[in-house]
Write a protein that holds these residues in place. Structure first.
Motif, PDB file in Angstrom:
ATOM      1  N   UNK A 157      45.686   7.238  48.950  1.00 26.11           N
ATOM      2  CA  UNK A 157      45.952   8.138  47.842  1.00 26.11           C
ATOM      3  C   UNK A 157      47.195   7.528  47.222  1.00 26.11           C
ATOM      4  N   UNK A 158      47.138   7.199  45.936  1.00 24.50           N
ATOM      5  CA  UNK A 158      48.244   6.456  45.359  1.00 24.50           C
ATOM      6  C   UNK A 158      48.496   6.882  43.917  1.00 24.50           C
ATOM      7  N   UNK A 159      49.714   6.625  43.459  1.00 20.95           N
ATOM      8  CA  UNK A 159      50.121   6.931  42.083  1.00 20.95           C
ATOM      9  C   UNK A 159      50.704   5.659  41.484  1.00 20.95           C
ATOM     10  N   UNK A 160      50.305   5.363  40.250  1.00 25.59           N
ATOM     11  CA  UNK A 160      50.700   4.123  39.566  1.00 25.59           C
ATOM     12  C   UNK A 160      51.201   4.431  38.175  1.00 25.59           C
ATOM     13  N   UNK A 161      52.089   3.548  37.690  1.00 27.37           N
ATOM     14  CA  UNK A 161      52.617   3.714  36.341  1.00 27.37           C
ATOM     15  C   UNK A 161      52.697   2.356  35.689  1.00 27.37           C
TER      16      UNK A 161
END
Length: 161
Positions: A157-161
Motif C-alpha cells: 500500500x503506497x502513496x506517491x507524488x
C-alpha cells in the motif's frame, strides 16, 4: 491518508478500476467530490444504483482538463498491460501536490499469513495479473515515470507524488 494529504469538500478524488465503488462510497460519505471509473459495466451500474458517481470508461476517456487531488489504484495496476504509459497518463490527471495511492499484491508477501494453512499461492498468482510487483520493482517503475515515494508498507500500500 490525512497524514499525507488534507482533503476537504473541494478535493477531487478518482478511483481507477473502482469496481462497484466501495472506496468512492467512503469518500463520498465524507462529503468529498468523487468519481470512479471501471471497464466492467455491471459493476458500474451496481454502484450507480447506490447513488455513486461511477462511469464506464478508461483513463483515456477523461477530459484533458479534469484534474484530481487524489488518484486511487486499488488492486488495478497489476492488470495494466503498459503500466509506464498508464502512469504517465495519471501524472497528467493529478493536481499540483496531488497524490497517487497504489495498492498491488506483493511478491514479497505471497506466502505470508498469520495462518499458513490459509496460504493459497494460486489466488495471488491470478491469471488476470499482467505484472507482479515487489517493493523494489514498484519503486523502480514509479521513479522511472517521475513519482517520488511518500509512503510504502510491506504489503504494498503506497502513496506517491
Amino acid at each position: 491518508m490525512s497524514k499525507y494529504k488534507q482533503l476537504n469538500s473541494t478535493s477531487k478524488i478518482i478511483d481507477i478500476g473502482c469496481c462497484i465503488g466501495g472506496i468512492i462510497s467512503y469518500f463520498k460519505d465524507l462529503g468529498l467530490c468523487t468519481k470512479g471509473i471501471d471497464i466492467n459495466l455491471n459493476d458500474i451500474n451496481f454502484g450507480k444504483n447506490k447513488g455513486l458517481n461511477l462511469h464506464h470508461q478508461i483513463i483515456e476517456d477523461l477530459p484533458d482538463d479534469e484534474k484530481y487531488d487524489l488518484v486511487i489504484l486499488m488492486r488495478s495496476l497489476e492488470h495494466i498491460h503498459n503500466p509506464k504509459v498508464f502512469l504517465n497518463q495519471i501524472i497528467k490527471k493529478l493536481n499540483k501536490n496531488g497524490l497517487l495511492f497504489v495498492s498491488v499484491p506483493s511478491l514479497n508477501s505471497l506466502l505470508h499469513s498469520s495462518d499458513p494453512k490459509k496460504v493459497d499461492i494460486f489466488k495471488q498468482l491470478h491469471f488476470a495479473h499482467v505484472y507482479f510487483f515487489s517493493e523494489q520493482t514498484l519503486s523502480n517503475l514509479m521513479a522511472n515515470v517521475g513519482f517520488g515515494n511518500v509512503y510504502m508498507k510491506h504489503y504494498i500500500n503506497s502513496i506517491w507524488q
